[in-house]
Motif scaffolding. Structure first.
Motif, PDB file in Angstrom:
ATOM      1  N   SER A  61     -14.972   5.912  -4.288  1.00  0.00           N
ATOM      2  CA  SER A  61     -14.705   4.518  -3.899  1.00  0.00           C
ATOM      3  C   SER A  61     -14.735   4.324  -2.389  1.00  0.00           C
ATOM      4  O   SER A  61     -14.910   3.194  -1.916  1.00  0.00           O
ATOM      5  N   GLN A  62     -14.574   5.418  -1.627  1.00  0.00           N
ATOM      6  CA  GLN A  62     -14.622   5.299  -0.175  1.00  0.00           C
ATOM      7  C   GLN A  62     -16.033   5.049   0.338  1.00  0.00           C
ATOM      8  O   GLN A  62     -16.217   4.637   1.480  1.00  0.00           O
ATOM      9  N   THR A 113       0.831  -1.212   0.000  1.00  0.00           N
ATOM     10  CA  THR A 113       0.000   0.000   0.000  1.00  0.00           C
ATOM     11  C   THR A 113       0.860   1.254   0.000  1.00  0.00           C
ATOM     12  O   THR A 113       0.590   2.216  -0.737  1.00  0.00           O
ATOM     13  N   ILE A 170      -4.742   9.521  -1.629  1.00  0.00           N
ATOM     14  CA  ILE A 170      -5.193  10.898  -1.402  1.00  0.00           C
ATOM     15  C   ILE A 170      -4.375  11.549  -0.291  1.00  0.00           C
ATOM     16  O   ILE A 170      -3.940  12.707  -0.408  1.00  0.00           O
ATOM     17  N   PRO A 216      -7.145   3.879  -2.294  1.00  0.00           N
ATOM     18  CA  PRO A 216      -7.710   5.209  -2.564  1.00  0.00           C
ATOM     19  C   PRO A 216      -7.430   6.232  -1.473  1.00  0.00           C
ATOM     20  O   PRO A 216      -6.927   7.328  -1.752  1.00  0.00           O
ATOM     21  N   LEU A 236     -11.588   8.207  -6.868  1.00  0.00           N
ATOM     22  CA  LEU A 236     -10.960   7.775  -5.615  1.00  0.00           C
ATOM     23  C   LEU A 236     -11.833   8.117  -4.413  1.00  0.00           C
ATOM     24  O   LEU A 236     -11.997   7.305  -3.494  1.00  0.00           O
ATOM     25  N   ALA A 265       0.843   3.665  -3.222  1.00  0.00           N
ATOM     26  CA  ALA A 265       0.259   4.966  -2.913  1.00  0.00           C
ATOM     27  C   ALA A 265       1.286   6.085  -3.037  1.00  0.00           C
ATOM     28  O   ALA A 265       0.940   7.215  -3.402  1.00  0.00           O
TER      29      ALA A 265
END
Length: 300
Positions: A137-138, A108, A179, A175, A134, A112
């Motif tokens: 998708s949360q 991750t 961010i 996601p 993104l 990321a």
């Protein structure tokens, strides 16, 4: 007769504050420092009691002998810990969870970091649409991903493999992690990279030498969040792992409960074993964790 010059030379009268002006404001405008101490400590004490009671209850069942109804864990026994660690295969569950957590953390963070750098430093046509995807998708719960992920892993013959859980956890964490890291990179001045380019560094070398050391709080925040989530996640491990030797701690805790009975002592001991790594992680990284989340939550 008072002349104009005398009037201008006279000192300006100073108003003396009245007793009402000296009196501190009351009500909602009252300073917090002027409040009585009991108004501060009483709510905090009540909150602390309600927070600590469940932890004490777990310790009570884990440390007192089986069949005891005492409210004090005395005499202290570790038979429940020995039972879950050896007879209930919690040693295997612990190793599997540790492997999944560390692998998810590394994958991750690396993915990321690359994606977050691209979002922070480059402009492309679908950037806004990608960021919107993104964020959207949360709102998708992990349960909706079980069926499509299961079909994909079944086609790839990855069912009953820890790799399937690691990939699913990484995809689920990417996601938010991307961010956060992109916002954290935006807070690093772009002129630092330009100065490194002037000195002869390429983009990758400038990022590794100049930017990456400044991202340590953000990387720790993202990595710890990914580790804790994968350590505690239940659905993916339950769905993709059928063999008992491949299961993780959340699934192992579920095996301690049956339709007829629940071994409270073993369940409490297993819960403490599951909580210890997470508590240790947050105890050591809390300073960097708070800094990372606060810096990555705002736009630079």
């Amino acid at each position: 007769m008072i002349t104009k010059e005398a009037t201008e030379a006279a000192p300006t009268p100073v108003s003396v504050p009245t007793e009402a002006e000296h009196r501190p404001r009351k009500g909602k405008y009252r300073a917090w420092d002027d409040a009585p101490r009991w108004q501060i400590y009483l709510p905090l004490s009540i909150y602390l009691v309600f927070t600590l009671i469940p932890f004490y209850w777990i310790l009570l069942f884990a440390l007192r002998p089986a069949g005891s109804t005492s409210l004090v864990p005395w005499p202290i026994t570790f038979e429940h810990f020995e039972k879950v660690w050896t007879e209930r295969s919690f040693a295997t569950y612990f190793q599997n969870s540790l492997l999944v957590g560390v692998a998810t953390l590394l994958m991750t963070t690396l993915v990321a970091l690359a994606g977050g750098y691209a979002l922070a430093r480059f402009d492309f046509k679908v950037k806004r649409a990608f960021m919107l995807a993104l964020l959207c998708s949360q709102f998708v719960p992990g349960a909706l991903l079980l069926v499509p992920l299961f079909e994909i892993f079944a086609e790839l013959q990855m069912i009953n493999s820890l790799t399937s859980v690691i990939i699913a956890e990484t995809v689920f964490q990417l996601p938010l992690s991307m961010i956060l890291i992109s916002n954290f990179i935006k807070n690093v001045p772009y002129t630092l990279e330009e100065a490194a380019w002037v000195d002869g560094c390429n983009r990758f070398t400038a990022f590794r030498i100049v930017v990456l050391p400044l991202l340590r709080p953000g990387l720790i925040a993202v990595g710890s969040f990914a580790f804790v989530h994968s350590w505690n996640h239940f659905l993916f491990a339950l769905m993709f792992l059928n063999n008992q030797s491949k299961q993780t701690i959340p699934v192992g805790l579920n095996t301690l409960m049956s339709a007829d009975s629940v071994d409270l002592g073993a369940l409490a001991a297993g819960g403490i074993i599951a909580a210890v790594p997470v508590v240790l992680v947050f105890a050591f990284i809390q300073k960097w964790l708070i800094t990372g989340f606060s810096a990555g939550a705002v736009k630079g």
